[in-house]
Design an enzyme around this catalytic site. Structure first.
Site, PDB file in Angstrom:
ATOM      1  N   SER A 166      26.544  41.194  17.791  1.00  0.00           N
ATOM      2  CA  SER A 166      26.473  42.079  18.952  1.00  0.00           C
ATOM      3  C   SER A 166      27.410  43.282  18.766  1.00  0.00           C
ATOM      4  O   SER A 166      27.211  44.073  17.856  1.00  0.00           O
ATOM      5  CB  SER A 166      26.791  41.283  20.222  1.00  0.00           C
ATOM      6  OG  SER A 166      26.423  41.968  21.379  1.00  0.00           O
ATOM      7  N   HIS A 208      20.138  35.820  22.886  1.00  0.00           N
ATOM      8  CA  HIS A 208      21.195  36.604  22.241  1.00  0.00           C
ATOM      9  C   HIS A 208      22.104  35.754  21.362  1.00  0.00           C
ATOM     10  O   HIS A 208      22.773  36.275  20.480  1.00  0.00           O
ATOM     11  CB  HIS A 208      22.018  37.315  23.321  1.00  0.00           C
ATOM     12  CG  HIS A 208      22.949  38.358  22.786  1.00  0.00           C
ATOM     13  ND1 HIS A 208      22.523  39.412  22.005  1.00  0.00           N
ATOM     14  CD2 HIS A 208      24.312  38.508  22.911  1.00  0.00           C
ATOM     15  CE1 HIS A 208      23.558  40.172  21.672  1.00  0.00           C
ATOM     16  NE2 HIS A 208      24.648  39.646  22.209  1.00  0.00           N
ATOM     17  N   ASP A 236      15.834  38.098  23.136  1.00  0.00           N
ATOM     18  CA  ASP A 236      17.139  38.648  23.505  1.00  0.00           C
ATOM     19  C   ASP A 236      16.959  39.693  24.606  1.00  0.00           C
ATOM     20  O   ASP A 236      16.362  40.742  24.388  1.00  0.00           O
ATOM     21  CB  ASP A 236      17.796  39.281  22.264  1.00  0.00           C
ATOM     22  CG  ASP A 236      19.247  39.693  22.487  1.00  0.00           C
ATOM     23  OD1 ASP A 236      19.649  39.862  23.656  1.00  0.00           O
ATOM     24  OD2 ASP A 236      19.962  39.860  21.493  1.00  0.00           O
TER      25      ASP A 236
END
Length: 277
Positions: free
Chosen positions: A101, A252, A223
Site C-alpha cells: 500500500s 486489500h 480491493d
C-alpha cells in the site's frame, strides 16, 4: 513488539525493526493503516520468507515502536529518507523491497531516488500513481479510535467479511491503535482534505517510465481501498520491466487473505534469476 525485535539508529531516529534469516537481503515496508506496525503487517509471511532470505521489517517513523522525534513533520520525503537511512544503517549495498500500500509508494520513491540501492521491487496493493481518493481510503486515514470503527475498517480491508466478526482480531487492532503515541502521530499524518496525500505519494509518469528495476505488482481484485484499475493496472502500463499478478476473492490484505499464494509469488519472482541492468 513480537519476535526478532531490535533497534538501530537510522538518520538519527531510533528505529524499531524485526530481522531474521540469511541470504539475499529483503526489506518489507508496511502500509499506513491505524495502529499498523511492521509486525502487524507482515507477521504471517515474515517467518516463511526468513527461511530463504535475510528479512528486515522496520517500523516507518511515526508508526509502531520507532521513536517519534519531537516536532517531526510527517511527509513522503521524511518517510523515504528514513527508509534510505535504514538501508544504509544496516550496511546493505543493495536490497529487494516488498512494499504494501503506502509502503509500495515509498519503495517506488526509493527506486527513483536511489536506484543503486534496489535489486527488485514487489508492490502489493500499492499506491504510486495519482487517482481520485476512494471513500474507503478516506475512512482509513480519517480513523478515530473505537472498537466499532476498527471493525468497520477490517470489513473494508477484507474480501472475507467474517474477519470483521473475529472480535479478538478487532480488539487486537483496536488496542494497537490506542497505544501511547500511535493515534497522535497517525492523526497528524493525513489531515483532510486527503486527496493531496494520495497525490504526494505518486510519482510523475516520466519518473515511473525511467525506473529500470524489475517489478512485480500484486493486487487483490476486490480491493476497495486502493482499486486495481486505478493503480496497479496503470503502473503495469508505465513501468518498463513489470509483471502483474491478480488474486480473485481478495481485498486489500493480500498477505493475510492469500498468504501462501502471496509468498509463492514473492519467492518465484525473487528467485527468477539475476538482475540485468
Amino acid at each position: 513488539m513480537a519476535e526478532n525485535s531490535k533497534f538501530i539508529l537510522a538518520g538519527g531516529i531510533e528505529t524499531h525493526y524485526h530481522e531474521a534469516g540469511q541470504g539475499e537481503p529483503l526489506l518489507l515496508i508496511h502500509g499506513s493503516g491505524p495502529g499498523v506496525s511492521a509486525w502487524a503487517n507482515w507477521r504471517l509471511v515474515f517467518p516463511i520468507l526468513s527461511e530463504h532470505f535475510h528479512v528486515m521489517a522496520p517500523d516507518v517513523v511515526g508508526f509502531g515502536y520507532t521513536k517519534r522525534p519531537e516536532g517531526i513533520h510527517y511527509s513522503v520525503d521524511r518517510w523515504v529518507t528514513h527508509m534510505i537511512d535504514f538501508i544504509e544503517a544496516m550496511r546493505l549495498e543493495r536490497v529487494s523491497i516488498v512494499g504494501n500500500s503506502m509502503g509500495g509508494a515509498l519503495a517506488l520513491q526509493i527506486a527513483h531516488r536511489r536506484p543503486d540501492l534496489v535489486d527488485k521491487l514487489i508492490l502489493m496493493g500499492s499506491v504510486g500513481v495519482s487517482f481520485p481518493i476512494t471513500k474507503e481510503l478516506d475512512q482509513v486515514w480519517g480513523y478515530t479510535p473505537s472498537f466499532e470503527n476498527m471493525k468497520a475498517l477490517i470489513r473494508t480491508f477484507s474480501y472475507d467479511q467474517s474477519m470483521a466478526e473475529n472480535d479478538d482480531l478487532v480488539e487486537l487492532r483496536y488496542q494497537a491503535s490506542m497505544q501511547e503515541g500511535f493515534q497522535e502521530a497517525f492523526s497528524a499524518m493525513f489531515p483532510a482534505p486527503r486527496q493531496r496525500h494520495v497525490d504526494a505519494l505518486a510519482l510523475p509518469e516520466k519518473a515511473l517510465r525511467d525506473i529500470q528495476i524489475p517489478t512485480l505488482l500484486i493486487h487483490g481484485r476486490e480491493d476497495r481501498v486502493i482499486p486495481i484499475e486505478q493503480t496497479s493496472w496503470k503502473l503495469a502500463g508505465l513501468l518498463p520491466h513489470v509483471q502483474l499478478h491478480v488474486f480473485s476473492q481478495c481485498g486489500h490484505w493480500t498477505q493475510i487473505e492469500q498468504t501462501q499464494g502471496f509468498v509463492d509469488q514473492v519467492m518465484g519472482f525473487l528467485k527468477s534469476g539475476p538482475v540485468k541492468r
